[in-house]
Design an enzyme around this catalytic site. Structure first.
Site, PDB file in Angstrom:
ATOM      1  N   GLU A 130    -140.919 -12.145  20.870  1.00 11.61           N
ATOM      2  CA  GLU A 130    -141.380 -11.745  19.531  1.00 11.61           C
ATOM      3  C   GLU A 130    -142.052 -12.876  18.745  1.00 11.61           C
ATOM      4  O   GLU A 130    -141.733 -13.130  17.592  1.00 11.61           O
ATOM      5  CB  GLU A 130    -140.202 -11.168  18.742  1.00 11.61           C
ATOM      6  CG  GLU A 130    -139.602  -9.935  19.396  1.00 11.61           C
ATOM      7  CD  GLU A 130    -138.413  -9.361  18.651  1.00 11.61           C
ATOM      8  OE1 GLU A 130    -138.057  -9.882  17.569  1.00 11.61           O
ATOM      9  OE2 GLU A 130    -137.820  -8.383  19.149  1.00 11.61           O
ATOM     10  N   ASN A 172    -142.113 -11.249  25.855  1.00 11.56           N
ATOM     11  CA  ASN A 172    -141.537  -9.974  25.444  1.00 11.56           C
ATOM     12  C   ASN A 172    -141.789  -9.724  23.956  1.00 11.56           C
ATOM     13  O   ASN A 172    -141.608 -10.627  23.140  1.00 11.56           O
ATOM     14  CB  ASN A 172    -140.026 -10.004  25.720  1.00 11.56           C
ATOM     15  CG  ASN A 172    -139.356  -8.658  25.586  1.00 11.56           C
ATOM     16  OD1 ASN A 172    -139.793  -7.677  26.185  1.00 11.56           O
ATOM     17  ND2 ASN A 172    -138.279  -8.602  24.812  1.00 11.56           N
ATOM     18  N   HIS A 208    -139.369   0.334  21.631  1.00 15.50           N
ATOM     19  CA  HIS A 208    -138.489   1.001  20.673  1.00 15.50           C
ATOM     20  C   HIS A 208    -139.349   2.067  19.984  1.00 15.50           C
ATOM     21  O   HIS A 208    -140.151   1.756  19.104  1.00 15.50           O
ATOM     22  CB  HIS A 208    -137.951   0.006  19.648  1.00 15.50           C
ATOM     23  CG  HIS A 208    -137.132  -1.094  20.248  1.00 15.50           C
ATOM     24  ND1 HIS A 208    -135.937  -0.864  20.895  1.00 15.50           N
ATOM     25  CD2 HIS A 208    -137.329  -2.434  20.299  1.00 15.50           C
ATOM     26  CE1 HIS A 208    -135.426  -2.011  21.309  1.00 15.50           C
ATOM     27  NE2 HIS A 208    -136.263  -2.976  20.964  1.00 15.50           N
ATOM     28  N   GLU A 235    -136.882  -2.696  26.612  1.00 18.23           N
ATOM     29  CA  GLU A 235    -135.835  -2.364  25.633  1.00 18.23           C
ATOM     30  C   GLU A 235    -135.968  -0.913  25.181  1.00 18.23           C
ATOM     31  O   GLU A 235    -135.845  -0.595  24.003  1.00 18.23           O
ATOM     32  CB  GLU A 235    -135.903  -3.310  24.427  1.00 18.23           C
ATOM     33  CG  GLU A 235    -135.772  -4.783  24.788  1.00 18.23           C
ATOM     34  CD  GLU A 235    -135.748  -5.710  23.590  1.00 18.23           C
ATOM     35  OE1 GLU A 235    -135.393  -5.249  22.471  1.00 18.23           O
ATOM     36  OE2 GLU A 235    -136.062  -6.909  23.757  1.00 18.23           O
ATOM     37  N   ASP A 237    -135.735   2.579  23.911  1.00 19.51           N
ATOM     38  CA  ASP A 237    -134.918   3.595  23.253  1.00 19.51           C
ATOM     39  C   ASP A 237    -135.839   4.448  22.395  1.00 19.51           C
ATOM     40  O   ASP A 237    -136.878   3.975  21.922  1.00 19.51           O
ATOM     41  CB  ASP A 237    -133.755   3.003  22.445  1.00 19.51           C
ATOM     42  CG  ASP A 237    -134.133   1.854  21.541  1.00 19.51           C
ATOM     43  OD1 ASP A 237    -135.253   1.851  20.985  1.00 19.51           O
ATOM     44  OD2 ASP A 237    -133.310   0.945  21.355  1.00 19.51           O
TER      45      ASP A 237
END
Length: 280
Positions: A130, A172, A208, A235, A237
C-alpha cells in the site's frame, strides 16, 4: 464452505493456490480450523508477520506466531504467503518515531532479519504494501517511508531478494482492481523495475470489493502479466448482497483466464473472522 469448495477446486485443478488469511490463535478454533484445513492449500498471516508483531522493540524479534503458522502449513502440504515486510501502517512505535537514514537502515535490517529467518519457507512475500496514494494522481502515498527517498521500494525489493532468494517478491495494494490512476501508477513502477532489473516477481491485487466488479478487472490482471510478473488476488472479500456469489465467480474466472494469475487468497475464512463488520 460450499463457496470455498468451488473456488478451491477450480484453483487446485489449474495448479494455482487457494489461500486464506488466519492467525496462529485461530488454528485450533472450530469451525474455523476444520474449514481452513479442508478447503485451502495456502495460508497467510493476517497480522502476525507484520512489523509491529515481528519486531516490537528495535532488534528484538518475535517469530513464534509465524513459526506456528508455517509449521501448521507444512504439516498439511500448504504453502505460506508472507505478509508484509514493509508497510506504512501497523509499524511498531519505535519505527513510527524514526525518519530519514535511521528509518531506512531500520527497514533494511527488518527485511534482512524477518525474510532471513523464514528463508526458503515462504511462497510469496508482500515485500511492500500500500505505498501508492488513492485518487487520481497515480503517485506515491506520503508516509515516513516515502520521506526516506523515492527509491525506498526498490531498496526493499533488492534487500528481500538477497534475504530470501527463492521467494516470489510481490508489491501489494488495494483499489487497484480495474485500470485506474492508482493501478496505472503501480503498473508504471513495475514496468520500470523490470526494465532496470529490480527484482519483482508478482503484483498483488487485494480485491476488497463492493457490489460490482470493475469491467476492466481481467484486462488489468492481463496487463500486469504482460510485463512478465505473476498476479495474485491477495485479500479477496466481497460485500454481502444479492451479487456476492456471482462476483466470487467472476473474480475466479478472471484469474483462471490469465495464465500468470497464480492464486487467490480470501481475507478470512468465516464471516465472523472478517475485518468487514455488519452488513458489509
Amino acid at each position: 464452505a460450499s463457496a470455498a469448495s468451488t473456488l478451491g477446486a477450480a484453483a487446485a485443478e489449474s495448479g494455482r493456490y487457494f489461500g486464506a488469511a488466519t492467525n496462529s490463535f485461530m488454528l485450533n478454533r472450530q469451525p474455523h480450523a476444520t474449514v481452513l484445513n479442508r478447503e485451502f492449500n495456502s495460508i497467510v498471516a493476517e497480522n502476525e508477520m507484520k512489523w509491529y508483531h515481528t519486531e516490537p522493540n528495535q532488534n528484538q524479534f518475535n517469530f513464534t506466531a509465524g513459526d506456528q503458522l508455517i509449521a501448521h502449513a507444512r504439516a498439511r502440504g500448504m504453502t505460506v504467503r508472507g505478509h508484509t515486510l514493509v508497510w506504512h501502517a501497523q509499524q511498531p512505535q519505535w519505527a513510527q518515531n524514526m525518519s530519514g537514514t535511521a528509518l531506512r537502515n531500520a527497514m533494511i535490517n527488518h527485511i534482512n532479519r524477518v525474510a532471513g529467518h523464514w528463508r526458503g519457507q515462504i511462497h510469496s512475500w508482500d515485500v511492500v504494501n500500500e505505498a501508492f496514494a488513492d485518487g487520481g494522481s497515480g503517485g506515491r502515498r506520503d508516509s515516513n517511508l516515502q520521506r526516506t527517498g523515492n527509491d525506498w521500494i526498490e531498496v526493499a525489493f533488492r534487500t528481500a531478494r538477497a534475504a530470501d532468494p527463492n521467494a516470489k517478491l510481490c508489491y501489494n495494494d488495494y483499489n487497484t482492481d480495474g485500470i485506474n490512476a492508482k493501478s496505472t501508477g503501480i503498473y508504471n513502477m513495475v514496468r520500470d523495475f523490470k526494465a532496470r532489473g529490480v527484482p519483482i516477481d508478482c503484483v498483488g491485487l487485494q480485491s476488497h470489493l463492493g457490489t460490482s466488479l470493475d469491467p476492466t478487472y481481467q484486462q488489468n490482471i492481463q496487463r500486469f502479466a504482460d510485463l512478465g510478473v505473476d498476479v495474485q488476488i491477495t485479500e479477496l472479500d466481497i460485500q454481502q448482497g444479492g451479487n456476492q456469489a456471482n462476483m466470487y465467480g467472476q473474480v475466479t474466472r478472471a484469474c483462471l483466464a490469465v495464465a500468470r494469475c497464480t492464486g487467490i487468497t480470501v481475507w478470512g475464512v468465516l464471516d465472523p473472522d472478517s475485518w468487514r463488520t455488519g452488513a458489509n
